[in-house]
Design a protein around this motif. Structure first.
Motif, short mmCIF file in Angstrom:
data_model
loop_
_atom_site.label_atom_id
_atom_site.label_comp_id
_atom_site.label_asym_id
_atom_site.label_seq_id
_atom_site.Cartn_x
_atom_site.Cartn_y
_atom_site.Cartn_z
N LEU A 36 15.18 38.15 -1.90
CA LEU A 36 16.41 38.73 -1.36
C LEU A 36 16.22 40.24 -1.25
CD1 LEU A 36 19.43 38.27 -0.57
CD2 LEU A 36 20.00 38.73 -2.96
N ILE A 37 16.26 40.74 -0.02
CA ILE A 37 16.12 42.18 0.20
C ILE A 37 17.51 42.76 0.38
CG2 ILE A 37 15.19 43.97 1.73
CD1 ILE A 37 13.07 41.94 2.64
N ALA A 38 17.77 43.86 -0.31
CA ALA A 38 19.05 44.55 -0.15
C ALA A 38 18.79 45.95 0.38
CB ALA A 38 19.78 44.63 -1.50
N TYR A 39 19.62 46.38 1.31
CA TYR A 39 19.45 47.71 1.90
C TYR A 39 20.79 48.42 2.01
CZ TYR A 39 21.50 45.64 6.03
OH TYR A 39 22.38 45.01 6.86
N GLY A 40 20.71 49.72 2.23
CA GLY A 40 21.91 50.51 2.47
C GLY A 40 21.49 51.92 2.82
N HIS A 41 22.42 52.71 3.29
CA HIS A 41 22.07 54.05 3.75
C HIS A 41 22.43 55.14 2.75
CE1 HIS A 41 20.53 54.99 7.87
NE2 HIS A 41 20.43 53.69 7.86
N ASP A 42 23.38 54.90 1.89
CA ASP A 42 23.76 55.95 0.94
C ASP A 42 24.37 55.30 -0.29
OD1 ASP A 42 25.82 55.91 3.42
OD2 ASP A 42 26.97 56.06 1.56
N VAL A 43 24.28 56.00 -1.42
CA VAL A 43 24.90 55.55 -2.66
C VAL A 43 25.76 56.69 -3.16
CG1 VAL A 43 24.55 54.70 -4.99
CG2 VAL A 43 22.89 54.13 -3.22
N SER A 44 27.05 56.43 -3.27
CA SER A 44 27.96 57.50 -3.67
C SER A 44 29.28 56.88 -4.12
CB SER A 44 28.16 58.45 -2.47
OG SER A 44 29.49 58.74 -2.24
N ASP A 45 30.05 57.66 -4.87
CA ASP A 45 31.35 57.15 -5.31
C ASP A 45 32.30 56.95 -4.13
OD1 ASP A 45 30.65 56.97 -7.99
OD2 ASP A 45 31.16 59.06 -8.37
N SER A 46 32.05 57.67 -3.05
CA SER A 46 32.83 57.42 -1.83
C SER A 46 31.85 57.21 -0.67
CB SER A 46 33.77 58.58 -1.55
OG SER A 46 33.09 59.81 -1.64
N PRO A 47 31.28 56.01 -0.61
CA PRO A 47 30.21 55.74 0.35
C PRO A 47 30.71 55.66 1.79
CG PRO A 47 30.82 53.72 -0.77
CD PRO A 47 31.58 54.82 -1.43
N THR A 48 29.79 55.84 2.73
CA THR A 48 30.10 55.58 4.13
C THR A 48 30.22 54.07 4.31
OG1 THR A 48 27.81 55.26 4.84
CG2 THR A 48 28.61 57.56 4.75
N PRO A 49 30.61 53.61 5.50
CA PRO A 49 30.62 52.15 5.74
C PRO A 49 29.23 51.53 5.59
CG PRO A 49 31.87 53.29 7.45
CD PRO A 49 31.18 54.35 6.64
N TYR A 50 28.17 52.38 5.64
CA TYR A 50 26.79 51.90 5.58
C TYR A 50 26.16 52.10 4.20
CZ TYR A 50 28.09 52.56 10.37
OH TYR A 50 28.79 52.52 11.55
N GLY A 51 26.98 52.47 3.24
CA GLY A 51 26.47 52.70 1.90
C GLY A 51 27.33 51.99 0.87
N CYS A 52 26.96 52.19 -0.40
CA CYS A 52 27.72 51.52 -1.47
C CYS A 52 27.87 52.45 -2.66
CB CYS A 52 27.02 50.23 -1.87
SG CYS A 52 25.48 50.49 -2.77
N ARG A 53 28.62 51.99 -3.64
CA ARG A 53 28.85 52.75 -4.86
C ARG A 53 27.75 52.41 -5.88
NH1 ARG A 53 34.25 50.15 -6.46
NH2 ARG A 53 32.85 48.44 -6.01
N PRO A 54 27.49 53.30 -6.84
CA PRO A 54 26.48 52.99 -7.86
C PRO A 54 26.76 51.66 -8.55
CG PRO A 54 27.16 55.29 -8.04
CD PRO A 54 28.05 54.66 -7.01
N GLU A 55 28.04 51.35 -8.82
CA GLU A 55 28.35 50.11 -9.53
C GLU A 55 28.04 48.87 -8.69
OE1 GLU A 55 30.45 52.72 -9.03
OE2 GLU A 55 32.53 52.05 -8.86
#
Ligand SMILES: [Zn+2]
Length: 170
Positions: A123-142
């Motif tokens: 299972l490959i997981a990807y995203g563009h940014d990690v932040s407490d207020s991520p873009t639609p293309y990113g996620c939160r650290p948790e």
């Protein structure tokens, strides 16, 4: 750039996502080669000659004529089609899930992780940014922590794409 050097020094894999973040659908093979060459040179210059061995298609767009180029230059390429890689898979267009705030609510991560373990898959997981207020293309650290926790509980190994490929290709 300092971030990139820090990540590389910490042992994270640096793969290729093109220099211009352009869809392969609009590029001739020669234009794609030129972009990839520019990216390879830029990265090698800043990361002690590092050679990128894996590829992620911008926007998940994979033109048929791009595939031989990716095949020649990289160990494997990843798209954005949801799914687990198990059994037979297209090494130049591996499936993945987006750890993206716009996609996460639609996933049953428990099931995806369990299905991966049951299938002895990848299972490959990807995203563009990690932040407490991520873009639609990113996620939160948790969000990443949750996936890592699930994967560990299911007995899965957690590896960079290149290392996972090396294992899968054995
Ligand atoms: Zn991208």
């Amino acid at each position: 750039m300092e971030d990139l050097q820090t990540l590389h020094a910490a042992g994270h894999e640096v793969g290729c996502h093109t220099y211009g973040h352009v869809s392969t659908l609009g590029l001739s093979p020669a234009e794609l080669e030129a972009d990839l060459g520019r990216n390879a040179a830029w990265v090698a210059e800043r990361l002690d000659g590092h050679e990128m061995r894996t590829f992620a298609y911008p926007f998940g767009d994979c033109a048929l004529r791009a595939k031989p180029v990716i095949d020649r230059r990289f160990l494997c390429g990843r798209g954005v089609r949801d799914g687990i890689n198990a059994g037979r898979a297209d090494r130049n267009l591996l499936q993945a899930i987006g750890l993206e705030s716009r996609r996460l609510p639609g996933y049953d991560l428990e099931k995806l992780v369990q299905d991966t373990a049951d299938a002895h898959g990848w299972l490959i997981a990807y995203g563009h940014d990690v932040s407490d207020s991520p873009t639609p293309y990113g996620c939160r650290p948790e969000d990443i922590d949750r996936l890592i926790g699930l994967a560990k509980a299911a007995g899965l190994d957690i590896l960079p794409v290149g290392a996972a490929w090396a294992r899968a290709a054995r």
